[in-house]
Design an enzyme around this catalytic site. Structure first.
Site, PDB file in Angstrom:
ATOM      1  N   CYS A 188       0.878  -1.175   0.000  1.00  0.00           N
ATOM      2  CA  CYS A 188       0.000   0.000   0.000  1.00  0.00           C
ATOM      3  C   CYS A 188       0.911   1.219   0.000  1.00  0.00           C
ATOM      4  CB  CYS A 188      -0.912  -0.005   1.217  1.00  0.00           C
ATOM      5  SG  CYS A 188      -1.929   1.491   1.370  1.00  0.00           S
ATOM      6  N   HIS A 193      -1.896  -4.406 -10.863  1.00  0.00           N
ATOM      7  CA  HIS A 193      -2.592  -3.252 -11.439  1.00  0.00           C
ATOM      8  C   HIS A 193      -2.805  -3.461 -12.924  1.00  0.00           C
ATOM      9  CE1 HIS A 193      -2.386  -0.339  -8.065  1.00  0.00           C
ATOM     10  NE2 HIS A 193      -1.341  -1.061  -7.716  1.00  0.00           N
ATOM     11  N   GLU A 235      -9.736   0.440  -6.353  1.00  0.00           N
ATOM     12  CA  GLU A 235      -8.821  -0.427  -5.628  1.00  0.00           C
ATOM     13  C   GLU A 235      -9.473  -1.762  -5.271  1.00  0.00           C
ATOM     14  OE1 GLU A 235      -6.000   0.919  -2.768  1.00  0.00           O
ATOM     15  OE2 GLU A 235      -6.595   3.011  -3.042  1.00  0.00           O
ATOM     16  N   CYS A 279      -4.303   6.443  -4.831  1.00  0.00           N
ATOM     17  CA  CYS A 279      -3.708   5.115  -4.706  1.00  0.00           C
ATOM     18  C   CYS A 279      -2.240   5.237  -5.066  1.00  0.00           C
ATOM     19  CB  CYS A 279      -4.409   4.116  -5.634  1.00  0.00           C
ATOM     20  SG  CYS A 279      -3.675   2.453  -5.590  1.00  0.00           S
ATOM     21  N   GLY A 321      -0.985   2.532  -7.369  1.00  0.00           N
ATOM     22  CA  GLY A 321      -1.650   2.774  -8.643  1.00  0.00           C
ATOM     23  C   GLY A 321      -0.985   3.893  -9.428  1.00  0.00           C
TER      24      GLY A 321
END
Length: 273
Positions: A73, A160, A209, A218, A221
């Protein structure tokens, strides 16, 4: 005994951060969902737990709001890095995650840079259920005229898929996001990014997400979108990512490491029920 927590956010991507280096904390999936519940609980996109680690400032674990543990994260790592550096008085912190060792450093007033490591680009590393060129998938994932161009895949410790769209405001983020998240091509699920290239140094991005839904920002991301864009020569290897919650600077260095720089904020402190 109640357990204290901090509510933090990175560009509006918000977290409940629990200190567990002195007293273990092993939440069940149901407990994570209860904590993350914005109506009946504290409310957050992710739960973060700090644990003791060997030769590092902390070992960190992450759970999405749906109760599933995840390996990485980005915004959460940045917030944890800021906490650890505040506590130690140092300008760097080493953090152990399931995605590997990550290093955070001060980049200004409440600004933190995190070395997110090297992007994984092989289809097995994403992972995908079958062999594909991750630079540009040759498979339709969702039937919508705004998503007709081939998406790209990148893993930043979590999977992703990135769609390049002409108009981010018109992109079907809320409709396509949950459908693509569970597409059979992605056996572990996937985070779904929708990126609009502004110029070679700027990208607008929204991310659905995996396990959390549409968030204000994100971090992984943003890293994935920059890598995907640079691989297609749509941008240079350094760019500012515009997210709903603010901006992140992403730099894909020549040593193949991706550096993410952005703010970290503390919202409030409390105790878990």
């Amino acid at each position: 005994m109640s357990r204290p927590f901090l509510k933090m956010n990175g560009l509006g991507n918000d977290f409940v951060v629990v200190e567990a280096r002195t007293a273990p904390f092993q939440p069940t999936a149901a407990e994570v969902r209860a904590i993350a519940d914005r109506a009946a609980g504290i409310g957050c996109d992710q739960l973060i737990v700090l644990e003791p680690g060997e030769g590092v400032d902390a070992r960190v674990r992450f759970w999405n709001a749906d109760g599933a543990e995840i390996a990485a994260c980005g915004n959460g790592t940045r917030c944890v890095g800021w906490l650890l550096m505040q506590a130690s008085g140092k300008d760097q912190a080493t953090i152990e995650t399931k995605a590997g060792l990550l290093r955070a450093s001060r980049a200004g007033e409440r600004l933190v840079s995190v070395d997110m490591g090297e992007p994984r680009l092989d289809w097995r590393e994403i992972p995908l259920a079958a062999a594909h060129d991750t630079r540009a998938l040759d498979v339709a994932l969702y039937d919508h005229p705004g998503l007709c161009g081939p998406p790209a895949c990148v893993s930043m410790g979590n999977p992703h898929v990135v769609f390049f769209v002409a108009d981010l405001d018109a992109a079907p983020v809320r409709e396509a996001g949950p459908a693509i998240e569970r597409h059979p091509l992605f056996p572990d699920g996937v985070n779904v990014g929708f990126a609009q290239i502004i110029d070679r140094h700027r990208i607008k991005l929204r991310v659905w997400e995996r396990g959390a839904g549409l968030t204000k920002a994100c971090g992984t991301g943003a890293c994935a979108a920059l890598v995907a864009a640079a691989r297609r020569d749509l941008t240079d290897r350094t760019a500012t990512l515009e997210l709903d919650g603010g901006e992140l600077l992403i730099d894909w260095r020549t040593d193949n490491h991706v550096i993410m720089t952005g703010p970290a904020a503390v919202d409030f402190a409390g105790e878990l029920p």
